[in-house]
Design a protein around this motif. Sequence first.
Motif, PDB file in Angstrom:
ATOM      1  N   GLN A 174       2.318  -4.203  13.424  1.00 35.34           N
ATOM      2  CA  GLN A 174       2.021  -5.625  13.244  1.00 35.34           C
ATOM      3  C   GLN A 174       1.026  -5.864  12.113  1.00 35.34           C
ATOM      4  O   GLN A 174       1.121  -6.857  11.395  1.00 35.34           O
ATOM      5  CB  GLN A 174       1.464  -6.241  14.542  1.00 35.34           C
ATOM      6  N   GLU A 175       0.075  -4.967  11.940  1.00 39.42           N
ATOM      7  CA  GLU A 175      -0.930  -5.135  10.882  1.00 39.42           C
ATOM      8  C   GLU A 175      -0.435  -4.605   9.533  1.00 39.42           C
ATOM      9  O   GLU A 175      -0.785  -5.149   8.488  1.00 39.42           O
ATOM     10  CB  GLU A 175      -2.216  -4.400  11.249  1.00 39.42           C
ATOM     11  N   LEU A 176       0.375  -3.561   9.554  1.00 37.24           N
ATOM     12  CA  LEU A 176       0.824  -2.951   8.306  1.00 37.24           C
ATOM     13  C   LEU A 176       2.012  -3.686   7.686  1.00 37.24           C
ATOM     14  O   LEU A 176       2.145  -3.710   6.462  1.00 37.24           O
ATOM     15  CB  LEU A 176       1.172  -1.469   8.529  1.00 37.24           C
ATOM     16  N   LEU A 177       2.846  -4.305   8.499  1.00 34.38           N
ATOM     17  CA  LEU A 177       4.037  -4.980   7.970  1.00 34.38           C
ATOM     18  C   LEU A 177       3.698  -5.997   6.880  1.00 34.38           C
ATOM     19  O   LEU A 177       4.321  -5.976   5.812  1.00 34.38           O
ATOM     20  CB  LEU A 177       4.848  -5.627   9.094  1.00 34.38           C
ATOM     21  N   PRO A 178       2.733  -6.907   7.073  1.00 32.40           N
ATOM     22  CA  PRO A 178       2.423  -7.852   5.983  1.00 32.40           C
ATOM     23  C   PRO A 178       1.955  -7.147   4.702  1.00 32.40           C
ATOM     24  O   PRO A 178       2.253  -7.600   3.594  1.00 32.40           O
ATOM     25  CB  PRO A 178       1.303  -8.728   6.545  1.00 32.40           C
ATOM     26  N   VAL A 179       1.261  -6.036   4.831  1.00 32.39           N
ATOM     27  CA  VAL A 179       0.818  -5.257   3.669  1.00 32.39           C
ATOM     28  C   VAL A 179       2.034  -4.682   2.941  1.00 32.39           C
ATOM     29  O   VAL A 179       2.121  -4.723   1.709  1.00 32.39           O
ATOM     30  CB  VAL A 179      -0.152  -4.135   4.105  1.00 32.39           C
ATOM     31  N   VAL A 180       2.973  -4.146   3.701  1.00 37.26           N
ATOM     32  CA  VAL A 180       4.187  -3.564   3.113  1.00 37.26           C
ATOM     33  C   VAL A 180       4.990  -4.650   2.395  1.00 37.26           C
ATOM     34  O   VAL A 180       5.427  -4.455   1.251  1.00 37.26           O
ATOM     35  CB  VAL A 180       5.033  -2.849   4.183  1.00 37.26           C
ATOM     36  N   LEU A 181       5.176  -5.801   3.030  1.00 36.89           N
ATOM     37  CA  LEU A 181       5.941  -6.882   2.406  1.00 36.89           C
ATOM     38  C   LEU A 181       5.236  -7.392   1.145  1.00 36.89           C
ATOM     39  O   LEU A 181       5.886  -7.672   0.128  1.00 36.89           O
ATOM     40  CB  LEU A 181       6.180  -8.009   3.407  1.00 36.89           C
ATOM     41  N   ASP A 182       3.916  -7.499   1.193  1.00 37.54           N
ATOM     42  CA  ASP A 182       3.139  -7.915   0.015  1.00 37.54           C
ATOM     43  C   ASP A 182       3.296  -6.888  -1.104  1.00 37.54           C
ATOM     44  O   ASP A 182       3.456  -7.250  -2.280  1.00 37.54           O
ATOM     45  CB  ASP A 182       1.670  -8.089   0.404  1.00 37.54           C
ATOM     46  N   THR A 183       3.271  -5.626  -0.760  1.00 38.15           N
ATOM     47  CA  THR A 183       3.437  -4.562  -1.758  1.00 38.15           C
ATOM     48  C   THR A 183       4.823  -4.637  -2.388  1.00 38.15           C
ATOM     49  O   THR A 183       4.963  -4.527  -3.615  1.00 38.15           O
ATOM     50  CB  THR A 183       3.219  -3.176  -1.116  1.00 38.15           C
TER      51      THR A 183
END
Length: 151
Positions: free
Chosen positions: A35-44
Amino acid sequence: MIRLIKLNDFIYQNYEEKTNYENGEEVWNIPNTVQELLPVVLDTINWWVGAKVKKATGDFVKLSAANSKAIALLAAIIASQNPDTSNLTELQKSAFDKMTTLGNSDYTDSQLLNNSLDAVVNYVQKGTQLGAQAIQAQSVEELIDVLNQLD
């Protein structure tokens, strides 16, 4: 190790996802839940697509030229359909005529335009595929695998 990741406003290459200390302590350097890493991955992924398109299309002048060629080409195609332009202002008619003239010339027969569109299509498609893969991920490891597909 993560090939590429964007954390806040910083881009990192070959980034260790966690640090293991001699005393056995393990500290995560990235968010460690899906849940916390998904937005980082999508932003990347989004950053990566933009960077790749920008690099492939060249500087602002080349990108602007490719865009004007695309607009002129569309104007020529629209003009070939004999649209009713009676509701356009004089300035709009003048601009449309000029775009049509450019579109019917060799101006739009352009390797620059084709290269730009190829880059946009290729990188947007790959970004979309990786984004879908990230959304389906069930683990942090799967999300890291998505990031490692960025080159």
